[in-house]
Scaffold this active site. Structure first.
Site, PDB file in Angstrom:
ATOM      1  N   SER A 135       0.917  36.842  -5.672  1.00 26.83           N
ATOM      2  CA  SER A 135       1.839  35.822  -6.188  1.00 26.83           C
ATOM      3  C   SER A 135       1.447  34.443  -5.648  1.00 26.83           C
ATOM      4  O   SER A 135       0.331  33.993  -5.922  1.00 26.83           O
ATOM      5  CB  SER A 135       3.273  36.218  -5.829  1.00 26.83           C
ATOM      6  OG  SER A 135       4.202  35.397  -6.498  1.00 26.83           O
ATOM      7  N   HIS A 177       2.002  36.454 -11.973  1.00 30.09           N
ATOM      8  CA  HIS A 177       3.143  36.885 -12.804  1.00 30.09           C
ATOM      9  C   HIS A 177       2.889  36.449 -14.253  1.00 30.09           C
ATOM     10  O   HIS A 177       3.783  35.939 -14.924  1.00 30.09           O
ATOM     11  CB  HIS A 177       4.459  36.267 -12.304  1.00 30.09           C
ATOM     12  CG  HIS A 177       4.833  36.628 -10.896  1.00 30.09           C
ATOM     13  ND1 HIS A 177       5.396  37.834 -10.551  1.00 30.09           N
ATOM     14  CD2 HIS A 177       4.727  35.931  -9.732  1.00 30.09           C
ATOM     15  CE1 HIS A 177       5.633  37.865  -9.239  1.00 30.09           C
ATOM     16  NE2 HIS A 177       5.223  36.725  -8.724  1.00 30.09           N
ATOM     17  N   GLU A 204       1.492  41.006 -13.211  1.00 27.51           N
ATOM     18  CA  GLU A 204       2.117  41.726 -12.091  1.00 27.51           C
ATOM     19  C   GLU A 204       1.461  43.104 -11.905  1.00 27.51           C
ATOM     20  O   GLU A 204       0.984  43.706 -12.868  1.00 27.51           O
ATOM     21  CB  GLU A 204       3.622  41.874 -12.347  1.00 27.51           C
ATOM     22  CG  GLU A 204       4.327  40.516 -12.280  1.00 27.51           C
ATOM     23  CD  GLU A 204       5.836  40.600 -12.473  1.00 27.51           C
ATOM     24  OE1 GLU A 204       6.359  41.711 -12.728  1.00 27.51           O
ATOM     25  OE2 GLU A 204       6.491  39.545 -12.369  1.00 27.51           O
TER      26      GLU A 204
END
Lengths: 278, 278
Positions: A135, A177, A204
């Site tokens: 992330s 993401h 993800e």
């Protein structure tokens, strides 16, 4: 500035992870990170500085111990002074794997950007270490780093704010993401402002394993989307006003799933696992 | 990524100019550019691609001829294909000076970013050439480049949009028309997102002469403002919402006028021409 043709091949590995990686079941991505970092004999340093949650370091430390690693340490500098302190940085001595958590990439870089800790991470990587980031941590692997932005499929003006990251992969602008948060537009916008870079959008529970020779493999559940402007024909990115949509003709995208191998030196697939040429 | 400690000192010179340089009277800055590029024996290439005005190339070509240069050429690629064409790039053969005009730095980089022309400019520079850029051309000398932004003295969120420039001075983020257009806030904001870089704001009719050993001299009518985060104590740049002001404690600025010499390796003045230590 031959960003794609680094003359210095080295043994380091980068693993940008798109966030929300499986931490409880098979843990395929985290397991692969540990394997690449020398398995049970790995020396892993967790950097939770991007996170605002109190248990991020403990969470990942426990997972890596569960995966058999004895030597798991945490480097969480409280400020830039500590990130420049040689005693503090001895945490990294002998590190074979560095794991950068999610959270906020701007918070992370505000603390470690341009510090001795940043240079130490580079040294570990160049010496053959594995640097994974999930992330926010994936974004920070870039040099020209996405700080934040809006969702949407098409590029538009003022859609994305940029900062500098660690610069471990200076030729890539990495987003995360990616499908889940509808980020094709913001990554395309970012790249239209950086036509010397290649965009990499990681879904993800998906990761790119990028080797020191600039070749890469996709692992995990989703896709990696590569945005390539090498054949860009036309854009009005410089003259688009306000928050209007941006014209861009000739943007190439490549959607790659687990098992695919990509060569960032020539922006071509290395081997097609299962597909038809069309 | 030791941005400040380049191990490779080379003979090239960079000249970011803050725009609106004197073109009619003494022409101090343009004259100095010609001198550094070997005077009347210079081979100068003018790049007017940032400009939307039809006479930019002719204007600067005439000035350099008036200053005694015989060999003045123009490189104005109409698109990325031409910017990658070896025949077209022979314009740069033997160039001792490259002059990048004002206009729009994003337009310029959309055409030449990541092309063979960009690499050719790097080669000329590293071989000892002088690369000057005024206004948009000054911005494009940066690697992490200010694309556009809002005016104002204090940093605030979403104040500045970034792209990539030529990266001739990868450790600097260069802004121009600096005092005249009230750009301290936007440059500070940009640097807060890039704590590994140093900000350089160049006033109109003012230039920085940056040598290959990372030392520099200010010339011209105004000031060069250097923004240095090496002593940054605190910022909330990562958590500031909307377009709100950003906190930043410990930002160092240095205001330097003509004659001052600055060392970007240690971020210190080399010699104080006329001042008192306070």
């Amino acid at each position: 500035v031959e960003l794609f043709n680094a003359s210095t091949v080295h043994p380091g590995i980068l693993m940008p992870i798109g966030g929300a990686e499986d931490r409880k079941a098979n843990r395929l991505i985290l397991r692969r990170f540990v394997e690449l970092a020398c398995g049970t004999t790995a020396h892993i340093v967790v950097i939770p500085t991007a996170s605002n949650l109190p248990d991020t370091a403990a969470l990942y430390s426990q997972i890596f111990r569960d995966l058999g690693v004895h030597d798991v340490r945490v480097a969480n500098p409280t400020g830039r002074q500590l990130a420049n302190d040689p005693d503090f940085l001895s945490i990294f001595d002998g590190a074979t794997g560095i794991f950068i958590s999610g959270g906020d990439q701007v918070k992370l870089m505000s603390v470690i950007g341009g510090t001795a800790m940043s240079r130490t991470i580079h040294r570990c990587y160049r010496a053959g270490g594995v640097v994974a980031g999930t992330s926010a941590g994936a974004s920070a692997i870039s040099e020209h780093m996405i700080a934040f932005g809006r969702s949407g499929a098409a590029p538009s003006q003022r859609m994305v704010q940029m900062g500098t990251g660690l610069g471990l992969a200076p030729h890539l602008v990495i987003d995360q993401h990616f499908s889940q948060r509808d980020r094709l537009g913001r990554l395309t916008t970012a790249i239209l402002y950086c036509p010397d870079r290649v965009g990499v959008g990681v879904d993800e529970d998906t990761a790119l394993i990028l080797r020191g020779d600039n070749t890469a493999e996709v692992i995990g559940a989703g896709s990696v989307t590569i945005i390539d402007l090498s054949a860009l024909e036309y854009t009005d990115v410089h003259s688009t006003k306000g928050h209007n949509p941006i014209n861009a003709v000739g943007v190439r995208t490549h959607n790659l799933r687990a098992g695919e191998q990509f060569n960032f030196n020539n922006l071509e697939l290395i081997e097609v696992v299962e597909a038809i040429a069309v």
